[in-house]
Scaffold this active site. Structure first.
Site, mmCIF file in Angstrom:
data_model
loop_
_atom_site.group_PDB
_atom_site.id
_atom_site.type_symbol
_atom_site.label_atom_id
_atom_site.label_comp_id
_atom_site.label_asym_id
_atom_site.label_seq_id
_atom_site.Cartn_x
_atom_site.Cartn_y
_atom_site.Cartn_z
ATOM 1 C CG HIS A 189 -20.703 -11.905 9.682
ATOM 2 N ND1 HIS A 189 -19.798 -11.148 8.986
ATOM 3 C CD2 HIS A 189 -20.446 -11.677 11.001
ATOM 4 C CE1 HIS A 189 -19.023 -10.495 9.835
ATOM 5 N NE2 HIS A 189 -19.394 -10.785 11.063
HETATM 6 C C1 UD1 Z 1 -18.690 -13.317 15.419
HETATM 7 C C2 UD1 Z 1 -18.403 -12.001 16.137
HETATM 8 C C3 UD1 Z 1 -18.173 -10.892 15.119
HETATM 9 C C4 UD1 Z 1 -17.136 -11.294 14.081
HETATM 10 C C5 UD1 Z 1 -17.544 -12.630 13.475
HETATM 11 C C6 UD1 Z 1 -16.539 -13.127 12.443
HETATM 12 C C7 UD1 Z 1 -19.591 -11.848 18.299
HETATM 13 C C8 UD1 Z 1 -20.698 -11.194 19.040
HETATM 14 N N1 UD1 Z 1 -19.523 -11.579 16.977
HETATM 15 O O1 UD1 Z 1 -19.926 -13.183 14.716
HETATM 16 O O2 UD1 Z 1 -17.686 -9.742 15.804
HETATM 17 O O3 UD1 Z 1 -17.099 -10.309 13.070
HETATM 18 O O4 UD1 Z 1 -17.638 -13.597 14.521
HETATM 19 O O5 UD1 Z 1 -17.083 -14.195 11.706
HETATM 20 O O6 UD1 Z 1 -18.803 -12.559 18.896
HETATM 21 N N2 UD1 Z 1 -21.785 -20.862 13.234
HETATM 22 C C9 UD1 Z 1 -21.540 -22.104 12.684
HETATM 23 N N3 UD1 Z 1 -20.261 -22.571 12.674
HETATM 24 C C10 UD1 Z 1 -19.222 -21.858 13.188
HETATM 25 C C11 UD1 Z 1 -19.490 -20.609 13.763
HETATM 26 C C12 UD1 Z 1 -20.767 -20.102 13.776
HETATM 27 O O7 UD1 Z 1 -22.443 -22.771 12.188
HETATM 28 O O8 UD1 Z 1 -18.083 -22.343 13.133
HETATM 29 C C13 UD1 Z 1 -23.176 -20.319 13.213
HETATM 30 C C14 UD1 Z 1 -24.022 -20.690 14.377
HETATM 31 O O9 UD1 Z 1 -25.302 -20.897 13.946
HETATM 32 C C15 UD1 Z 1 -23.962 -19.430 15.252
HETATM 33 C C16 UD1 Z 1 -23.885 -18.327 14.214
HETATM 34 O O10 UD1 Z 1 -23.108 -18.900 13.153
HETATM 35 O O11 UD1 Z 1 -25.049 -19.329 16.101
HETATM 36 C C17 UD1 Z 1 -23.243 -17.071 14.718
HETATM 37 O O12 UD1 Z 1 -21.952 -17.332 15.261
HETATM 38 P P1 UD1 Z 1 -21.336 -16.366 16.391
HETATM 39 O O13 UD1 Z 1 -19.982 -16.853 16.737
HETATM 40 O O14 UD1 Z 1 -22.324 -16.180 17.482
HETATM 41 O O15 UD1 Z 1 -21.262 -14.944 15.704
HETATM 42 P P2 UD1 Z 1 -20.741 -14.470 14.270
HETATM 43 O O16 UD1 Z 1 -21.915 -13.985 13.490
HETATM 44 O O17 UD1 Z 1 -19.837 -15.475 13.629
#
Ligand code: UD1
Length: 362
Positions: free
Chosen positions: A203
């Site tokens: 991810h």
């Molecule tokens: C985040 C953390 C990372 C951690 C990871 C665990 C930051 C910068 N990074 O990364 O350190 O290892 O969480 O998973 O905070 N999305 C969904 N549904 C959800 C959550 C996310 O669809 O419930 C999608 C969205 O399109 C979003 C993307 O995933 O834009 C990324 O989510 P985000 O929380 O920004 O970062 P992670 O890659 O999950």
């Protein structure tokens, strides 16, 4: 005494499960749980609360996904209101997410002491979002709970000496506690997975937001499936799912067993049943080690360098050939390293440390 504990993303729910439990067991302080809502899908959030029996949060800030600046800014505003209302004696933040950094910034400006759990992790490249979040959070924290001596040494190199404690890893506490409840065979049957397989999660932005890197990784997974006879089981993070669609890479998943993200219980059960692990998750590379499985870590560097130094986990590039080399390495036998992240009592230890700290400053 009152402490606000701030969570928001998958790995933080896991850590809070144990820390919250240790707080209740010791009757240490009034524990106010705030969920930023950074992760909000049922299988990214709710399932962890149910599975790990985490009490319902006192506040859910419903932040959701957005650019780094928008997410962090929205969190600053929403969290300030909560902290002003609650007037806690301290704020607990976990790990390295945007939720962590936002919490630290708000608390610092309100002069609320910050307790950072999983402090001192350092990793190249310095410009990755998680590294920025860690360095800034550590620099603002009063109590820094480290998983290992190496983490404390990293802090010392930055002249952070005060409030640093090596307590071990709360994720190890949880793994040890939950291990008797994991059901590898049952989960393999439930998900209809072949007997021999490799488990993969991916991810990180540098892996999945780059068409070239994501292509290399998916090509590598295909070779592991075909040439090593080890089908790859891949619970796909929503970010990764969106990129695969955007780059038109669905065809590279034809022989990979994909599914939506799975619960802690199911992921640990599959890890125990797997041949080895391929991941860029900080949590899973450690959990693989706890489960006695080796891991290919698809990162230029990792915060969990101890396991690499022991030769148990292997770092690899986001290319097909590097994944193949990693797979060859992980297929070989290797002596299991001694305990690297404590002995399973990190949560009660850190609760005692924080209690002593609160008694000192109040
Ligand atoms: C985040 C953390 C990372 C951690 C990871 C665990 C930051 C910068 N990074 O990364 O350190 O290892 O969480 O998973 O905070 N999305 C969904 N549904 C959800 C959550 C996310 O669809 O419930 C999608 C969205 O399109 C979003 C993307 O995933 O834009 C990324 O989510 P985000 O929380 O920004 O970062 P992670 O890659 O999950």
């Amino acid at each position: 005494m009152k402490v606000v504990s701030l969570v928001g993303a998958r790995p933080q729910f896991i850590k809070e499960a144990l820390v919250g439990k240790a707080v209740r067991q010791a009757n240490a302080w009034q524990h106010v749980l705030v969920n930023s809502g950074q992760h909000y899908d049922n299988n990214m959030a709710d399932v962890f609360f149910q599975d790990l029996e985490i009490p319902k949060s006192d506040y859910n800030l419903g932040i959701g996904s957005a650019s780094h600046a928008k997410m962090t800014a929205a969190l600053l505003v929403a969290l300030e209101e909560v902290l002003v209302k609650e007037q806690p004696n301290a704020l607990i933040v976990y790990g390295d997410t945007n939720t962590t950094l936002a919490g630290a910034l708000v608390a610092a400006k309100l002069k609320i002491p910050i307790i950072h759990i999983e402090a001192g992790i350092r990793q190249e490249p310095k410009d990755m979002p998680e590294e920025i979040n860690r360095v800034l959070t550590d620099s603002l924290s009063s109590v820094l709970c480290c998983c290992s001596n190496l983490a404390a040494e990293n802090l010392a190199k930055e002249n952070i000496h005060s409030g640093v404690h090596v307590v071990g890893d709360v994720m190890y506490d949880l793994f040890k506690l939950m291990k008797p409840k994991f059901t590898p065979e049952k989960v393999v049957n439930k998900l209809n997975i072949p007997e021999k397989f490799v488990i993969c999660t991916m991810h990180r932005d540098f892996n999945v937001d780059s068409p070239e890197n994501l292509n290399g990784i998916l090509q590598g997974l295909n070779v592991i499936g075909s040439d090593f006879g080890l089908p790859v089981v891949f619970p796909v993070h929503p970010r990764t799912k969106a990129r695969i669609k955007e780059f038109g890479y669905e065809h590279l998943l034809e022989r990979v067993i994909t599914m939506p993200p799975i619960s802690y219980h199911d992921l640990m059960s599959l890890t125990l049943a797997s041949r080895f692990v391929v991941t860029d998750s900080g949590g899973l590379q450690k959990e693989a080690f706890y489960a006695g499985k080796r891991a290919i870590v698809v990162m230029p560097d990792t915060g969990w360098r101890e396991i690499i130094h022991e030769g148990w986990n292997v770092l690899c590039d986001s290319t097909r050939d590097s994944l193949i080399d990693g797979a060859k390495n992980c297929m070989a036998n290797h002596p299991y390293p001694k305990a690297l992240y404590g002995n399973g009592d990190a949560a009660p230890t850190l609760v005692k440390i924080v209690s002593n700290y609160l008694a000192e400053i109040n």
